[in-house]
Design a protein around this motif. Structure first.
Motif, PDB file in Angstrom:
ATOM      1  N   LEU A 212      11.957   6.754   2.872  1.00  0.00           N
ATOM      2  CA  LEU A 212      12.132   5.769   1.815  1.00  0.00           C
ATOM      3  C   LEU A 212      11.003   4.749   1.924  1.00  0.00           C
ATOM      4  CD1 LEU A 212      14.644   6.353   0.098  1.00  0.00           C
ATOM      5  CD2 LEU A 212      15.060   6.992   2.471  1.00  0.00           C
ATOM      6  N   GLU A 213      10.041   4.877   1.031  1.00  0.00           N
ATOM      7  CA  GLU A 213       8.859   4.014   1.085  1.00  0.00           C
ATOM      8  C   GLU A 213       9.140   2.746   0.286  1.00  0.00           C
ATOM      9  OE1 GLU A 213       4.018   4.410   0.616  1.00  0.00           O
ATOM     10  OE2 GLU A 213       5.324   5.899  -0.321  1.00  0.00           O
ATOM     11  N   ASP A 214       9.569   1.709   1.007  1.00  0.00           N
ATOM     12  CA  ASP A 214      10.000   0.467   0.363  1.00  0.00           C
ATOM     13  C   ASP A 214       9.247  -0.748   0.924  1.00  0.00           C
ATOM     14  OD1 ASP A 214      11.160   0.497   2.873  1.00  0.00           O
ATOM     15  OD2 ASP A 214      13.187   0.814   2.140  1.00  0.00           O
ATOM     16  N   SER A 215       7.923  -0.594   1.061  1.00  0.00           N
ATOM     17  CA  SER A 215       7.103  -1.629   1.692  1.00  0.00           C
ATOM     18  C   SER A 215       7.181  -2.973   0.978  1.00  0.00           C
ATOM     19  CB  SER A 215       5.637  -1.175   1.735  1.00  0.00           C
ATOM     20  OG  SER A 215       5.501   0.063   2.382  1.00  0.00           O
TER      21      SER A 215
ATOM     22  N   ASP B 199      19.225  10.994  12.288  1.00  0.00           N
ATOM     23  CA  ASP B 199      18.160  10.809  13.274  1.00  0.00           C
ATOM     24  C   ASP B 199      16.867  10.473  12.547  1.00  0.00           C
ATOM     25  OD1 ASP B 199      19.852  11.386  15.402  1.00  0.00           O
ATOM     26  OD2 ASP B 199      19.441  13.542  15.286  1.00  0.00           O
ATOM     27  N   THR B 200      15.948   9.843  13.249  1.00  0.00           N
ATOM     28  CA  THR B 200      14.689   9.428  12.622  1.00  0.00           C
ATOM     29  C   THR B 200      13.489   9.848  13.457  1.00  0.00           C
ATOM     30  OG1 THR B 200      14.720   7.249  13.696  1.00  0.00           O
ATOM     31  CG2 THR B 200      15.748   7.418  11.524  1.00  0.00           C
ATOM     32  N   VAL B 201      12.373  10.001  12.753  1.00  0.00           N
ATOM     33  CA  VAL B 201      11.067  10.201  13.375  1.00  0.00           C
ATOM     34  C   VAL B 201      10.186   9.042  12.921  1.00  0.00           C
ATOM     35  CG1 VAL B 201       8.994  11.648  13.448  1.00  0.00           C
ATOM     36  CG2 VAL B 201      11.270  12.702  13.454  1.00  0.00           C
ATOM     37  N   GLY B 202       9.565   8.349  13.873  1.00  0.00           N
ATOM     38  CA  GLY B 202       8.731   7.219  13.532  1.00  0.00           C
ATOM     39  C   GLY B 202       7.355   7.653  13.042  1.00  0.00           C
ATOM     40  N   THR B 203       6.812   6.896  12.108  1.00  0.00           N
ATOM     41  CA  THR B 203       5.427   7.069  11.664  1.00  0.00           C
ATOM     42  C   THR B 203       4.780   5.692  11.673  1.00  0.00           C
ATOM     43  OG1 THR B 203       5.703   6.656   9.276  1.00  0.00           O
ATOM     44  CG2 THR B 203       6.299   8.854  10.090  1.00  0.00           C
ATOM     45  N   ASP B 204       3.515   5.616  11.278  1.00  0.00           N
ATOM     46  CA  ASP B 204       2.872   4.306  11.202  1.00  0.00           C
ATOM     47  C   ASP B 204       3.304   3.564   9.947  1.00  0.00           C
ATOM     48  OD1 ASP B 204       1.598   5.871   9.353  1.00  0.00           O
ATOM     49  OD2 ASP B 204      -0.443   5.410  10.020  1.00  0.00           O
ATOM     50  N   ARG B 205       4.168   4.179   9.167  1.00  0.00           N
ATOM     51  CA  ARG B 205       4.788   3.551   8.006  1.00  0.00           C
ATOM     52  C   ARG B 205       6.304   3.555   8.226  1.00  0.00           C
ATOM     53  NH1 ARG B 205       1.520   1.802   3.572  1.00  0.00           N
ATOM     54  NH2 ARG B 205       3.524   2.057   2.502  1.00  0.00           N
ATOM     55  N   GLU B 206       7.075   3.787   7.168  1.00  0.00           N
ATOM     56  CA  GLU B 206       8.526   3.863   7.294  1.00  0.00           C
ATOM     57  C   GLU B 206       8.947   5.122   8.069  1.00  0.00           C
ATOM     58  OE1 GLU B 206       7.437   1.539   3.634  1.00  0.00           O
ATOM     59  OE2 GLU B 206       6.833   3.446   4.506  1.00  0.00           O
ATOM     60  N   ASP B 207      10.066   5.002   8.767  1.00  0.00           N
ATOM     61  CA  ASP B 207      10.596   6.157   9.504  1.00  0.00           C
ATOM     62  C   ASP B 207      11.012   7.273   8.549  1.00  0.00           C
ATOM     63  OD1 ASP B 207      10.255   4.748  11.819  1.00  0.00           O
ATOM     64  OD2 ASP B 207      12.375   4.233  12.078  1.00  0.00           O
TER      65      ASP B 207
ATOM     66  N   ASP C 132       0.846  -1.196   0.000  1.00  0.00           N
ATOM     67  CA  ASP C 132       0.000   0.000   0.000  1.00  0.00           C
ATOM     68  C   ASP C 132       0.880   1.244   0.000  1.00  0.00           C
ATOM     69  OD1 ASP C 132      -2.075   1.764   0.194  1.00  0.00           O
ATOM     70  OD2 ASP C 132      -2.379   1.469   2.344  1.00  0.00           O
ATOM     71  N   PHE C 133       1.261   1.698  -1.188  1.00  0.00           N
ATOM     72  CA  PHE C 133       2.085   2.894  -1.297  1.00  0.00           C
ATOM     73  C   PHE C 133       1.216   4.125  -1.091  1.00  0.00           C
ATOM     74  CE2 PHE C 133       4.297  -0.115  -4.263  1.00  0.00           C
ATOM     75  CZ  PHE C 133       5.367  -0.367  -3.433  1.00  0.00           C
ATOM     76  N   VAL C 134       1.591   4.940  -0.126  1.00  0.00           N
ATOM     77  CA  VAL C 134       0.753   6.100   0.193  1.00  0.00           C
ATOM     78  C   VAL C 134       1.297   7.401  -0.396  1.00  0.00           C
ATOM     79  CG1 VAL C 134      -0.256   5.115   2.267  1.00  0.00           C
ATOM     80  CG2 VAL C 134       1.914   6.305   2.432  1.00  0.00           C
ATOM     81  N   GLU C 135       2.627   7.518  -0.531  1.00  0.00           N
ATOM     82  CA  GLU C 135       3.231   8.708  -1.143  1.00  0.00           C
ATOM     83  C   GLU C 135       2.614   9.996  -0.575  1.00  0.00           C
ATOM     84  OE1 GLU C 135       4.129   8.129  -5.525  1.00  0.00           O
ATOM     85  OE2 GLU C 135       2.507   6.697  -5.254  1.00  0.00           O
TER      86      GLU C 135
ATOM     87  N   THR D  62       9.377   6.420  -3.425  1.00  0.00           N
ATOM     88  CA  THR D  62       8.679   5.138  -3.463  1.00  0.00           C
ATOM     89  C   THR D  62       9.428   4.187  -4.384  1.00  0.00           C
ATOM     90  OG1 THR D  62       6.556   6.232  -3.119  1.00  0.00           O
ATOM     91  CG2 THR D  62       6.491   3.984  -3.960  1.00  0.00           C
ATOM     92  N   SER D  63       9.645   2.975  -3.918  1.00  0.00           N
ATOM     93  CA  SER D  63      10.413   2.002  -4.706  1.00  0.00           C
ATOM     94  C   SER D  63       9.754   0.643  -4.628  1.00  0.00           C
ATOM     95  CB  SER D  63      11.856   1.925  -4.188  1.00  0.00           C
ATOM     96  OG  SER D  63      11.866   1.609  -2.813  1.00  0.00           O
ATOM     97  N   SER D  64      10.063  -0.196  -5.623  1.00  0.00           N
ATOM     98  CA  SER D  64       9.556  -1.566  -5.623  1.00  0.00           C
ATOM     99  C   SER D  64      10.451  -2.419  -6.504  1.00  0.00           C
ATOM    100  CB  SER D  64       8.106  -1.625  -6.124  1.00  0.00           C
ATOM    101  OG  SER D  64       8.022  -1.149  -7.461  1.00  0.00           O
TER     102      SER D  64
END
Length: 258
Positions: free
Chosen positions: A112-115, A157-165, A83-86, A254-256
């Motif tokens: 980096l959206e690499d689900s 440093d990172t910030v967490g989300t309900d998806r990728e950091d 589920d790519f949200v972009e 977004t990558s796949s």
């Protein structure tokens, strides 16, 4: 494409079983008749046994094929179900709330959206002398052996989300924030590509005078993550004078797999 639908295979299996049942009924009738030739009965029984064995083998093969194909379909649907949200505009408030940016700098967030990939992309500060867009693979996951990283690799440093950091760092207008993307992969070698970049309030994509100059985790390029090894690529983002200091920018790639 070329795969027999599951419901068709099931009707075939039902038909095969029906033939087997009918054959058994016929065999019982021959055995009960006093006028039948015993030799003929024996031959018929042997033929029927052979037919039953063939039917059982065919049914087992059909079941095995069905199970294998269902597993393949599950794998394929798992990839398609990524589920790519972009959504850099949606994650931007989270980044702003969790961080602070000096009034004379710009904060850049990398998500980096690499689900659909079997690894999580890591983001490190690149060496000062690293060539932008340099890409290498290594047969080790020991980062001290990755020469596209400093001797003492420092992750953003990172910030967490309900998806990728979201990985983030700061820079000044006109100065690039140069980072090394890292993928450490344990499975079989895979190929993939980054096919989309979005950003908020700027993305620097397809603009003649971009607010952000991005060099480049590029769509249309193929990347390879070696089995048991490491992939690394150097990229940088430079805020131009169009970006006000004190601004926070969320960028999303977004990558796949190919």
């Amino acid at each position: 494409m070329g795969k027999e639908p599951t419901h068709t295979r099931r009707r075939t299996l039902q038909s095969i079983c029906g033939v087997a049942v009918a054959g058994l009924a016929g065999l019982a009738g021959c055995s009960s008749s006093g006028d039948s030739d015993p030799t003929t009965q024996t031959t018929d029984a042997q033929t029927q046994t052979a037919n039953e064995t063939q039917t059982t083998t065919t049914a087992n093969e059909t079941t095995t094929d069905e199970t294998t194909e269902q597993a393949e379909e599950t794998t394929e649907s798992g990839l398609e179900a990524a589920d790519f949200v972009e959504n850099p505009e949606e994650i931007h408030p989270t980044l702003v709330e969790a961080t602070s940016v000096p009034s004379d700098e710009v904060l850049l967030g990398f998500r980096l959206e690499d689900s659909s990939l079997p690894f999580t992309t890591e983001v490190y500060r690149a060496p000062d002398d690293a060539e932008v867009q340099a890409t290498k693979t290594y047969d080790t996951q020991d980062l001290s052996q990755v020469d596209l990283l400093p001797e003492s690799p420092q992750a953003l440093d990172t910030v967490g989300t309900d998806r990728e950091d979201i990985h983030y760092g700061t820079t000044t207008v006109g100065e690039p924030l140069k980072v090394t993307l890292v993928a450490r992969h344990d499975g079989e070698t895979i190929d993939w590509s980054a096919w989309s970049r979005t950003g908020y309030p700027y993305d620097g994509h397809d603009e003649e005078d971009p607010a952000l100059e991005v060099d480049c985790y590029c769509g249309g390029m193929n990347y390879t993550a070696p089995s048991g090894g490491t992939w690394a690529r150097v990229i940088q983002v430079t805020p131009t004078e169009r970006v006000d200091t004190g601004t926070t920018v969320a960028l999303n790639w977004t990558s796949s797999r190919l």
